[in-house]
Design a protein around this motif. Sequence first.
Motif, mmCIF file in Angstrom:
data_model
loop_
_atom_site.group_PDB
_atom_site.id
_atom_site.type_symbol
_atom_site.label_atom_id
_atom_site.label_comp_id
_atom_site.label_asym_id
_atom_site.label_seq_id
_atom_site.Cartn_x
_atom_site.Cartn_y
_atom_site.Cartn_z
ATOM 1 N N LEU A 264 0.836 -1.194 0.000
ATOM 2 C CA LEU A 264 0.000 0.000 0.000
ATOM 3 C C LEU A 264 0.870 1.241 0.000
ATOM 4 C CD1 LEU A 264 -2.485 -1.124 2.764
ATOM 5 C CD2 LEU A 264 -2.814 -1.260 0.306
ATOM 6 N N ARG A 265 0.424 2.277 -0.690
ATOM 7 C CA ARG A 265 1.163 3.533 -0.739
ATOM 8 C C ARG A 265 0.686 4.426 0.394
ATOM 9 N NH1 ARG A 265 0.945 7.388 -5.923
ATOM 10 N NH2 ARG A 265 -0.524 8.604 -4.699
ATOM 11 N N ARG A 266 1.580 4.800 1.277
ATOM 12 C CA ARG A 266 1.258 5.660 2.414
ATOM 13 C C ARG A 266 2.036 6.974 2.299
ATOM 14 N NH1 ARG A 266 -2.914 3.110 5.095
ATOM 15 N NH2 ARG A 266 -2.389 0.940 5.293
ATOM 16 N N SER B 214 5.662 6.217 0.814
ATOM 17 C CA SER B 214 6.421 5.000 1.117
ATOM 18 C C SER B 214 5.484 3.820 0.899
ATOM 19 C CB SER B 214 6.939 5.013 2.555
ATOM 20 O OG SER B 214 5.857 4.999 3.461
ATOM 21 N N TRP B 215 6.055 2.698 0.565
ATOM 22 C CA TRP B 215 5.272 1.486 0.313
ATOM 23 C C TRP B 215 5.385 0.576 1.522
ATOM 24 C CZ3 TRP B 215 2.147 1.247 -3.795
ATOM 25 C CH2 TRP B 215 2.351 2.166 -4.802
#
Length: 101
Positions: free
Chosen positions: A57-59, A72-73
């Motif tokens: 997920l991209r955060r 960040s992934w």
Amino acid sequence: MEPISLLVGGVLLAAGFVAGRLGRRPPPPPPPMTPLCGCGHALSQHDRETSTCYAELRRDTFDRRGRWSGHSWVPCTCRQYVGPRPIDEVFAPRLLPPSID
């Protein structure tokens, strides 16, 4: 009744019928259905044996001052696939590859 009012009513009825027939649009095709888990990922993103999700997920990341500093992934935290199961897994277990005991 007057013949002219009957004629006008008949013409209006016929015009409405023709307009309804010509103006009819075919219903749009249904959107393709993709079975998704509660985490939003498909069955292909989950491991078959452990059912854990291996997608990322991209955060948003922030620096010490609280300013946005990029993305960040991170790994998905889903622990089990809870979406619809394929029909072949419901009625019969997988036969290939053979499991080593």
